[in-house]
Design a protein around this motif. Structure first.
Motif, PDB file in Angstrom:
ATOM      1  N   VAL A  49      47.987  40.405  44.662  1.00 29.41           N
ATOM      2  CA  VAL A  49      46.841  39.613  45.132  1.00 29.41           C
ATOM      3  C   VAL A  49      47.273  38.175  45.431  1.00 29.41           C
ATOM      4  O   VAL A  49      46.934  37.604  46.472  1.00 29.41           O
ATOM      5  CB  VAL A  49      45.703  39.632  44.073  1.00 29.41           C
ATOM      6  CG1 VAL A  49      44.609  38.637  44.433  1.00 29.41           C
ATOM      7  CG2 VAL A  49      45.131  41.040  43.946  1.00 29.41           C
ATOM      8  N   VAL A  50      48.053  37.600  44.524  1.00 26.74           N
ATOM      9  CA  VAL A  50      48.468  36.196  44.681  1.00 26.74           C
ATOM     10  C   VAL A  50      49.410  36.047  45.878  1.00 26.74           C
ATOM     11  O   VAL A  50      49.245  35.155  46.721  1.00 26.74           O
ATOM     12  CB  VAL A  50      49.141  35.682  43.382  1.00 26.74           C
ATOM     13  CG1 VAL A  50      49.753  34.308  43.604  1.00 26.74           C
ATOM     14  CG2 VAL A  50      48.116  35.638  42.248  1.00 26.74           C
ATOM     15  N   VAL A  51      50.402  36.934  45.978  1.00 27.12           N
ATOM     16  CA  VAL A  51      51.384  36.819  47.065  1.00 27.12           C
ATOM     17  C   VAL A  51      50.698  37.037  48.421  1.00 27.12           C
ATOM     18  O   VAL A  51      50.971  36.330  49.392  1.00 27.12           O
ATOM     19  CB  VAL A  51      52.546  37.812  46.857  1.00 27.12           C
ATOM     20  CG1 VAL A  51      53.398  37.927  48.116  1.00 27.12           C
ATOM     21  CG2 VAL A  51      53.404  37.367  45.676  1.00 27.12           C
ATOM     22  N   ARG A  52      49.803  38.012  48.465  1.00 25.15           N
ATOM     23  CA  ARG A  52      49.064  38.266  49.707  1.00 25.15           C
ATOM     24  C   ARG A  52      48.291  37.017  50.152  1.00 25.15           C
ATOM     25  O   ARG A  52      48.224  36.686  51.328  1.00 25.15           O
ATOM     26  CB  ARG A  52      48.106  39.446  49.474  1.00 25.15           C
ATOM     27  CG  ARG A  52      47.549  40.063  50.724  1.00 25.15           C
ATOM     28  CD  ARG A  52      46.610  41.199  50.361  1.00 25.15           C
ATOM     29  NE  ARG A  52      45.558  41.317  51.335  1.00 25.15           N
ATOM     30  CZ  ARG A  52      45.604  42.121  52.401  1.00 25.15           C
ATOM     31  NH1 ARG A  52      46.626  42.888  52.595  1.00 25.15           N
ATOM     32  NH2 ARG A  52      44.607  42.146  53.254  1.00 25.15           N
ATOM     33  N   LYS A  53      47.741  36.319  49.178  1.00 25.08           N
ATOM     34  CA  LYS A  53      47.000  35.094  49.477  1.00 25.08           C
ATOM     35  C   LYS A  53      47.944  34.016  50.049  1.00 25.08           C
ATOM     36  O   LYS A  53      47.632  33.335  51.007  1.00 25.08           O
ATOM     37  CB  LYS A  53      46.298  34.593  48.207  1.00 25.08           C
ATOM     38  CG  LYS A  53      45.065  33.744  48.503  1.00 25.08           C
ATOM     39  CD  LYS A  53      44.229  33.499  47.255  1.00 25.08           C
ATOM     40  CE  LYS A  53      43.291  34.662  46.958  1.00 25.08           C
ATOM     41  NZ  LYS A  53      42.502  34.443  45.723  1.00 25.08           N
TER      42      LYS A  53
END
Ligand SMILES: [Zn+2]
Ligand SMILES: [Zn+2]
Length: 268
Positions: A49-53
């Motif tokens: 989720v964080v990396v995608r953001k």
């Protein structure tokens, strides 16, 4: 075209932050796998989720291309081999990834997945064959593991390179392969961030902790690839044979100083 090549961020948020601050200086950013870290305390899905953001934010500033690494695998294909489904889904936010191609000016980029078994490996072979038929003036592969028997995959005691990639390079002779995976190669004896196999340049920036990460700037107009790391900086001329030891970069080249940029090309 001026391109930033890195890999192996391994969920280092300071490195993603650094990337966000420098991204606009480049025409393209290539992240060659291992976004996530299997040994992290942070839950795998939370890392996604964080990396995608971060990638979503980054691609607002610059086109990004990225392939999966062995730390990025979250799913299985029909053959039961591990794949990075979350990365294939990055198309939904406009980030080309595994199995896709991308064209910028006269350069074709082929983005290859990490292969965990024969089905994925065969798919990459087909992908390369299809792209070989439409390669432009320059053909660059984004491929996490560097080829076997190369200083870019040297681990100190043995090579950690990919034998399939070694064969494909011999068969298709792309201009450049952007890799990562073998973190220590650029920093150890008989290892290197750069190699030339026939006419193909292979690069692996290596991995260091904290920001900035080790990175490579590739400038096709100036025919130069420059490597920057905590262990020093080096540069090679892409239009000349590779000579070892590679020359250290003692001062920032004139073409790299800010305000001295040629106008950037527009995406094709
Ligand atoms: Zn890695
Ligand atoms: Zn890896």
């Amino acid at each position: 075209m001026r391109l930033l090549a890195i890999a192996d961020l391994h969920y280092s948020l300071p490195q993603y932050d650094w990337l966000t601050t420098v991204a606009e200086e480049f025409d393209l950013v290539v992240i060659a796998g291992d976004h996530l870290d299997l040994s992290s305390m942070v839950d795998f899905r939370a890392q996604v989720v964080v990396v995608r953001k971060y990638l979503d934010r980054l691609k607002e500033r610059v086109p990004i291309l990225t392939c999966s690494g062995n730390h990025d695998l979250d799913s299985r294909n029909q053959a039961g081999e591990k794949v990075a489904k979350w990365m294939r889904d990055l198309g939904g936010i406009g980030v080309p990834s595994d199995g896709q191609s991308f064209t910028l000016d006269d350069t074709l980029f082929t983005i290859c997945a990490w292969w965990d078994g024969p089905a994925e490996q065969a798919a990459i072979g087909e992908q390369l064959k299809a792209d070989a038929a439409r390669r432009g003036e320059r053909w660059i592969w984004v491929y996490h593991a560097p080829p076997e028997k190369s200083p870019t995959s040297w681990g100190g005691g043995r090579s950690f390179g990919d034998a399939a990639l070694e064969k494909w390079i011999a068969e298709f002779q792309p201009n450049i392969v952007l890799s990562g995976h073998v973190h220590q190669s650029p920093f150890i004896k008989e290892g290197s961030w750069a190699d030339r196999i026939g006419d193909t340049w292979v690069f692996n920036a290596g991995h260091q902790f904290g920001a900035p990460p080790a990175y490579i700037i590739l400038d096709t107009e100036h025919q130069t690839a420059a490597w920057f790391s905590g262990a020093g900086s080096q540069a090679v001329r892409l239009d000349q044979p590779l000579a070892r030891p590679i020359e250290p970069l003692r001062a920032l080249p004139e073409w790299l100083k800010s305000g001295n940029r040629a106008p950037g090309p527009t995406p094709a």
